[in-house]
Design a protein around this motif. Structure first.
Motif, mmCIF file in Angstrom:
data_model
loop_
_atom_site.group_PDB
_atom_site.id
_atom_site.type_symbol
_atom_site.label_atom_id
_atom_site.label_comp_id
_atom_site.label_asym_id
_atom_site.label_seq_id
_atom_site.Cartn_x
_atom_site.Cartn_y
_atom_site.Cartn_z
ATOM 1 N N HIS A 437 63.065 3.167 44.453
ATOM 2 C CA HIS A 437 62.113 3.475 43.377
ATOM 3 C C HIS A 437 62.291 4.910 42.879
ATOM 4 N N ILE A 438 62.481 5.846 43.803
ATOM 5 C CA ILE A 438 62.654 7.251 43.403
ATOM 6 C C ILE A 438 63.923 7.411 42.574
ATOM 7 N N PHE A 439 65.001 6.766 43.002
ATOM 8 C CA PHE A 439 66.248 6.876 42.241
ATOM 9 C C PHE A 439 66.103 6.250 40.857
ATOM 10 N N LEU A 440 65.464 5.083 40.772
ATOM 11 C CA LEU A 440 65.288 4.422 39.476
ATOM 12 C C LEU A 440 64.383 5.234 38.559
ATOM 13 N N ARG A 441 63.375 5.865 39.122
ATOM 14 C CA ARG A 441 62.488 6.698 38.306
ATOM 15 C C ARG A 441 63.221 7.935 37.790
ATOM 16 N N ARG A 442 64.018 8.557 38.644
ATOM 17 C CA ARG A 442 64.788 9.723 38.190
ATOM 18 C C ARG A 442 65.814 9.338 37.128
ATOM 19 N N ARG A 443 66.465 8.203 37.314
ATOM 20 C CA ARG A 443 67.450 7.777 36.326
ATOM 21 C C ARG A 443 66.769 7.470 34.989
ATOM 22 N N THR A 444 65.600 6.850 35.021
ATOM 23 C CA THR A 444 64.867 6.564 33.775
ATOM 24 C C THR A 444 64.479 7.853 33.066
ATOM 25 N N ALA A 445 63.972 8.812 33.816
ATOM 26 C CA ALA A 445 63.593 10.095 33.203
ATOM 27 C C ALA A 445 64.814 10.800 32.613
ATOM 28 N N ARG A 446 65.945 10.746 33.326
ATOM 29 C CA ARG A 446 67.153 11.385 32.814
ATOM 30 C C ARG A 446 67.650 10.704 31.545
ATOM 31 N N THR A 447 67.550 9.375 31.484
ATOM 32 C CA THR A 447 67.986 8.648 30.282
ATOM 33 C C THR A 447 67.116 9.001 29.081
ATOM 34 N N ILE A 448 65.801 9.033 29.288
ATOM 35 C CA ILE A 448 64.891 9.363 28.182
ATOM 36 C C ILE A 448 65.113 10.788 27.704
ATOM 37 N N ASP A 449 65.308 11.717 28.630
ATOM 38 C CA ASP A 449 65.528 13.117 28.247
ATOM 39 C C ASP A 449 66.844 13.291 27.497
ATOM 40 N N SER A 450 67.879 12.585 27.922
ATOM 41 C CA SER A 450 69.166 12.712 27.224
ATOM 42 C C SER A 450 69.086 12.168 25.802
ATOM 43 N N LEU A 451 68.375 11.065 25.611
ATOM 44 C CA LEU A 451 68.214 10.533 24.255
ATOM 45 C C LEU A 451 67.366 11.457 23.394
ATOM 46 N N ALA A 452 66.321 12.030 23.983
ATOM 47 C CA ALA A 452 65.459 12.935 23.209
ATOM 48 C C ALA A 452 66.199 14.197 22.789
ATOM 49 N N SER A 453 67.091 14.699 23.636
ATOM 50 C CA SER A 453 67.839 15.906 23.283
ATOM 51 C C SER A 453 69.019 15.611 22.352
ATOM 52 N N ARG A 454 69.557 14.393 22.399
ATOM 53 C CA ARG A 454 70.723 14.060 21.591
ATOM 54 C C ARG A 454 70.353 13.568 20.196
ATOM 55 N N ILE A 455 69.270 12.826 20.081
ATOM 56 C CA ILE A 455 68.859 12.244 18.801
ATOM 57 C C ILE A 455 67.606 12.962 18.324
ATOM 58 N N GLU A 456 67.697 13.581 17.169
ATOM 59 C CA GLU A 456 66.565 14.316 16.624
ATOM 60 C C GLU A 456 65.665 13.445 15.755
ATOM 61 N N ASP A 457 66.237 12.442 15.116
ATOM 62 C CA ASP A 457 65.445 11.583 14.245
ATOM 63 C C ASP A 457 65.805 10.125 14.538
ATOM 64 N N PRO A 458 64.876 9.331 15.008
ATOM 65 C CA PRO A 458 63.466 9.648 15.259
ATOM 66 C C PRO A 458 63.282 10.360 16.603
ATOM 67 N N GLN A 459 62.068 10.855 16.818
ATOM 68 C CA GLN A 459 61.760 11.565 18.051
ATOM 69 C C GLN A 459 61.216 10.584 19.083
ATOM 70 N N ILE A 460 61.594 10.820 20.328
ATOM 71 C CA ILE A 460 61.127 9.994 21.440
ATOM 72 C C ILE A 460 60.346 10.883 22.406
ATOM 73 N N GLN A 461 59.162 10.426 22.788
ATOM 74 C CA GLN A 461 58.276 11.179 23.671
ATOM 75 C C GLN A 461 57.930 10.318 24.871
ATOM 76 N N ALA A 462 57.840 10.963 26.021
ATOM 77 C CA ALA A 462 57.519 10.263 27.276
ATOM 78 C C ALA A 462 56.293 10.904 27.901
ATOM 79 N N HIS A 463 55.306 10.113 28.245
ATOM 80 C CA HIS A 463 54.077 10.561 28.908
ATOM 81 C C HIS A 463 54.000 9.863 30.261
ATOM 82 N N TRP A 464 54.288 10.627 31.321
ATOM 83 C CA TRP A 464 54.302 10.067 32.671
ATOM 84 C C TRP A 464 52.894 10.053 33.235
#
Length: 650
Positions: A437-464
């Motif tokens: 679970h910890i590994f899957l959660r870290r991988r999910t957070a890393r995927t969301i952060d990479s998309l948010a930093s790479r794609i400016e439009d549209p914006q993606i936000q994550a609320h944990w």
């Protein structure tokens, strides 16, 4: 109070008169309570008497002396007569400062006498002091006898001093020994209040194990309490001196911890060796006794060994598709393909720590402190279960176990329930699930952060979410456009991250299940971001007054997308003259076409089949818009400018 009354023609008669009230009544209340005037203090009484003095009359003047002499003589004569008659025993002085004057006069007399004595001693004209004559025979004694007598006198004095010093040393040693004994008893009492102690013969032994808490680890865990006698009484006692010391077993010395890490799979089992990584020791708290620190460290080593022994036993007993590996002080378990969980027992003593040299390029610390803490927690829960679940059988011939297992009738357990009750997860299985679970959660957070930093439009936000479980976490993903958050919020996803999969809940209630693969989650988010642009055009058309002609999340025409499907929408202007078609795909990108009226199309070929003028109001062919050359900070802003340009003014 007695006074004498002289009556004419008869002897004097004594009359007893009752004295008046000492305190004057100040107020009488309605209920008869009397309030008295408080008496004067000594300073107030002195001030009252001083007010009666008339300082204008000099006591040393000759005139006043002659005038006052007669009244005083008369008073003394009367006083003598009264004393002779026995009528008056004491007559106070009429002058209040008479006692002060008398004391000053006596002090002046003594000072004068002292001055005279000093004058006689200092000045030779009053008295001469002659020296005392010495015995003439004393000087005739030989010097040898004088030296012998002095030597004997010094020897006697030295013997007396040595005897006194010896007695003082013995008394000080006895005092220190008694104090050490008292300190030892006090420390022993403090040790007994925190640890289990028992006396075996002439030894005091203690227990470090968790047997009372439900532990089944077969280690004696015994330490011995001894008296600290390594200090020299002649030297100064150090501040950190403790009269009590403990001896712990050699295999429990030093410090230890359980290192839990997630790492890539090793290419060969031979690469696994003994893990000897160790962290920096924590500093002791101020005021903590040395024996307490040693016992806590030894008990922690014992608990770490018990945890590792339990994990090793379960790793051998559990039958899984990919067997667990136990090599020396390390346990290897397979989490996902190419990923493994490593649980290591790191035990270090003082000698090894001093001899070990630190590497020049230390590896990054990938230790999961959360899993280490959870291992300790799971072991304590295991201890608690061992204590609480075991019940004494009634009657005594019944087997041990749960109470409902011994019941008969409809309330008793059947075979299936008993089998399910006995199938419980062990420490290793629980920690593997938590690691997944910890590994899957870290991988999910890393995927969301990479998309948010790479794609400016549209914006993606994550609320944990702050409230999570050890096996499940949740995150809310919002896909928005900058400046249009209120109208473009149709894509809202709830990601429930489990042990081996991710459940995605859409805003409309649709549920999508994703595996642990990172690429699958990334493709899904990219397709959702692509659909967001089309949904944003739909919401913007409603605000701008345009009409939606067609809308589709999955277009079957055009190039095939490798990630998801393309989305398309067609909107018409309020007058119906213009139309905008948008096609957006995760890989192909955005394509915008504008359809103009036939009347504005100059290069449109004329047809002999269309002769009626009413067909001229139909829209002509589509023209593609160079979207990259449009002005605007994002896709929705450019679309708003395009709609505004194609909307006719009223």
């Amino acid at each position: 109070m007695k006074s004498k009354v002289i009556m004419s023609g008869g002897p004097p008669v004594r009359v007893s008169i009752e004295s008046s009230c000492e305190k004057q009544v100040q107020e009488v209340a309605l209920d008869g309570t009397e309030t008295y005037v408080p008496p004067l203090s000594m300073s107030q009484n002195l001030a009252k008497l001083a007010q009666r003095i008339d300082f204008s009359q000099g006591s040393d003047s000759e005139e006043d002396g002659g005038a006052e002499g007669e009244p005083r003589d008369r008073e003394w004569v009367k006083q003598e007569q009264e004393e002779e008659e026995g009528t008056v025993k004491f007559q106070p002085s009429l002058w209040p400062w008479d006692s002060v004057r008398n004391n000053l006069r006596s002090a002046l007399t003594e000072m004068c006498v002292l001055h005279d004595v000093l004058s006689v001693v200092k000045e030779k004209k009053y008295m001469v002091l002659d020296p005392v004559s010495q015995d003439p025979t004393a000087g005739k004694m030989p010097q040898v006898f004088q030296l012998i007598s002095k030597k004997r006198s010094l020897a006697t004095a030295s013997q007396l001093l040595l005897k006194g010093a010896e007695k003082l040393t013995k008394s000080v040693a006895e005092t220190q020994e008694n104090r050490r004994q008292r300190d030892f008893n006090a420390e022993l009492l403090r040790l007994r209040s925190q640890w289990k102690l028992r006396k075996v013969g002439d030894k005091i032994l203690g227990d470090l194990t968790y047997r009372s808490a439900g532990s089944l680890f077969p280690h004696h865990g015994t330490f011995e309490v001894i008296k600290n006698t390594d200090i020299d009484l002649d030297k100064k006692i150090p501040e950190d001196y403790c009269p009590l010391d403990v001896q712990i077993p050699s295999d429990l010395e030093g410090s230890a911890y359980i290192k839990v890490s997630i790492q890539k799979q090793a290419p060969d089992i031979g690469d696994l060796g003994t893990v000897n990584l160790f962290r920096r020791a924590l500093k002791n708290k101020v005021g903590t006794q040395l024996w307490h620190v040693k016992l806590e460290a030894a008990q922690n080593v014992l608990l770490c060994k018990e945890i590792f022994a339990q994990l090793s036993r379960e790793a051998v007993q559990i039958k899984s598709q990919i067997p667990h590996i136990v090599v020396k002080n390390q346990i290897i378990s397979q989490l996902f393909p190419g990923l493994q969980l490593s649980v290591s027992l790191c035990h270090s003593t003082g000698e090894r720590k001093n001899s070990r040299a630190s590497p020049e390029n230390p590896k990054p610390d990938n230790h999961l402190y959360v899993l280490e803490h959870n291992l300790h927690q799971l072991m304590r829960e295991f201890h608690k279960q061992q204590v609480s679940t075991v019940m004494m059988p009634h009657p005594s011939s019944a087997p041990f176990g749960h109470k409902r297992l011994r019941l008969a009738g409809p309330m008793a357990y059947d075979k299936t329930e008993i089998a399910n009750l006995q199938q419980t997860e062990g420490l290793l299985e629980k920690i593997i699930k938590q690691a997944k679970h910890i590994f899957l959660r870290r991988r999910t957070a890393r995927t969301i952060d990479s998309l948010a930093s790479r794609i400016e439009d549209p914006q993606i936000q994550a609320h944990w979410s702050n409230i999570n479980d050890v096996y499940e976490s949740s995150v809310k993903v919002l896909i928005t456009s900058q400046g249009y958050e209120q109208i473009c919020k149709s894509i809202q996803l709830q990601l429930n991250i489990g042990v081996e999969q991710i459940r995605v809940v859409h805003r409309d209630g649709r549920v999508v299940t994703l595996s642990h693969q990172e690429q699958e989650l990334q493709d899904f988010l990219l397709s959702q971001m692509s659909q967001h642009q089309v949904h944003a055009v739909q919401q913007l058309a409603k605000v701008m007054g345009w009409h939606v002609l067609s809308f589709s999340n999955h277009v079957g025409l055009g190039p095939v997308e490798s990630i998801g499907n393309a989305s398309a929408i067609t909107v018409a202007s309020p007058s119906g003259e213009y139309a905008i078609s948008v096609r957006n795909g995760p890989e192909s990108g955005c394509k915008v076409l504008v359809q103009f009226p036939r009347s504005q199309t100059k290069d449109l070929p004329k047809s002999d089949a269309i002769q009626d003028a009413k067909w001229s109001h139909l829209r002509g062919p589509n023209k593609e818009v160079h979207w990259s050359k449009m002005e605007g900070r994002n896709f929705v802003y450019k679309m708003e400018l395009l709609m505004a340009a194609l909307t006719p003014c009223p």
